[in-house]
Design an enzyme around this catalytic site. Sequence first.
Site, mmCIF file in Angstrom:
data_model
loop_
_atom_site.group_PDB
_atom_site.id
_atom_site.type_symbol
_atom_site.label_atom_id
_atom_site.label_comp_id
_atom_site.label_asym_id
_atom_site.label_seq_id
_atom_site.Cartn_x
_atom_site.Cartn_y
_atom_site.Cartn_z
ATOM 1 C CG ASP A 13 42.075 46.960 48.122
ATOM 2 O OD1 ASP A 13 42.878 46.812 49.060
ATOM 3 O OD2 ASP A 13 42.005 46.179 47.159
ATOM 4 N NE ARG A 93 36.679 46.962 37.247
ATOM 5 C CZ ARG A 93 36.113 46.585 38.373
ATOM 6 N NH1 ARG A 93 35.003 47.175 38.793
ATOM 7 N NH2 ARG A 93 36.623 45.627 39.106
ATOM 8 C CG ASP A 122 39.854 46.654 37.442
ATOM 9 O OD1 ASP A 122 39.490 46.440 36.266
ATOM 10 O OD2 ASP A 122 39.541 45.932 38.396
ATOM 11 C CB SER A 173 39.617 38.992 45.212
ATOM 12 O OG SER A 173 39.330 39.997 44.274
HETATM 13 N N1 ARG Z 1 41.184 39.858 35.056
HETATM 14 C C1 ARG Z 1 39.943 40.544 34.951
HETATM 15 C C2 ARG Z 1 40.057 41.677 33.979
HETATM 16 O O1 ARG Z 1 41.094 42.263 33.899
HETATM 17 C C3 ARG Z 1 39.502 41.161 36.217
HETATM 18 C C4 ARG Z 1 39.223 40.272 37.301
HETATM 19 C C5 ARG Z 1 38.784 41.048 38.488
HETATM 20 N N2 ARG Z 1 38.487 40.124 39.489
HETATM 21 C C6 ARG Z 1 38.459 40.345 40.774
HETATM 22 N N3 ARG Z 1 38.162 39.355 41.544
HETATM 23 N N4 ARG Z 1 38.744 41.511 41.293
HETATM 24 O O2 ARG Z 1 39.089 42.026 33.340
#
Ligand code: ARG
Length: 400
Positions: A13, A93, A122, A173
């Site tokens: 990505d 993040r 994210d 992922s």
């Molecule tokens: N659902 C998780 C969250 O919002 C994020 C998971 C991200 N996982 C990934 N394989 N990209 O914190």
Amino acid sequence: MKTVVLVYSGGLDTSVCIPMMKEFYGYERVVTVTVDVGQPKEDIEQAEAKARILGTEHYTVDAKEEFARDFCFAAIRANGDYQGYPISTSIARPLIGQKAAEIAQKLGAKDFAHGCTGKGNDQFRIEFAIRALIPDAVIHAPVRERNMTRSWEIEYAQKNNIPIQASLNKIWSIDENLWGRSIEGGRLEEPDYAPPAEIFKWTAEATEAPATPKEIEIQFRNGVPVALDGKALNPAALIQAANQLAGETGVGRVDIMEDRMLGLKVRENYECPGAVLLLKAHAGLEALVMTKDELRFKKLIDQEWSNLAYQGLWWDPLKDDLEAFIGATQRRVEGTVKLRLYKGSMQIIGRSSPWALYSEELASFDSTSFDQRDSTGTVKNFGLQARMYMKVQEKLKAQR
Ligand code: ARG
């Protein structure tokens, strides 16, 4: 030169975003930033190698210690949890966004790009972090804005000589940092599909974990762990050691249905051995030193804090306010918690603190300093309002 700072992981990505910034967004200079929050070394190196191939100005920022101390440890103090998930991806993040913003400030840039999709959390977290620090930032999200699909990305990558072999081989992922590892994608998206053994890297299968229970001691000060089995460690090293310890005993797997910010229900798998262990120990110590009302009230505060942290609202004033309360309570969260780990399960088997509100003298069956006779009046008046209600009910019944 028109400059854009791309928050870069090295995956498909974000890699396609590099040529896109020039071709579709009109930037002349693409700066890539990879923030090391404890993901595998190979991932960091792969990002660096790809950045070199694709000709960006690249920065790797080592933020492990900061992440451990200011983010993971903050989560411990607040018993950070969202629907059973120790918010490991979530709390990384804001720091990633912050580091990208700091590099942009150094370069005099205020244009950004990231590879988040329009479905996930994210995008909220990263964009909020950047805007919280640079209010007039211009942020591009090509994957979201152009509604990109994986097959389009692969084709575009091939046209632009982006190495993608590693991405093509990936079924899952995966997002990894010191606080946990999350695994999504493929058949795991089906809520009814049992996770295959191959998705786990940090935790042993419970049936294959050591046959003898492992007992450990965790020392806390100010609501955060400072030593494991008597050995003082820095935050990042302590978390790594906790991951190792708990992981090999099979502790730390989480499989949940998670409600994302946009309302999507998704199936998520996590391995967070260190987080699960340290959170359990922390809560065990709180139960020894805090009053029952503090414990009850802090649950609400912790839940609010966790909600904000899950959403990435790291610089929300309410979060500061909640932390003022949390901080006040954590001064007494000092002491030692003993746990026994065995084949995927974990129990607290002892706790001690200089600030314990427990008194053996008072609680013991043999003690005389608590005069039982004093309880007579209290017991007599216990449930007074409920008893009055019973009477009222009788009257009500008689009326009908
Ligand atoms: N659902 C998780 C969250 O919002 C994020 C998971 C991200 N996982 C990934 N394989 N990209 O914190």
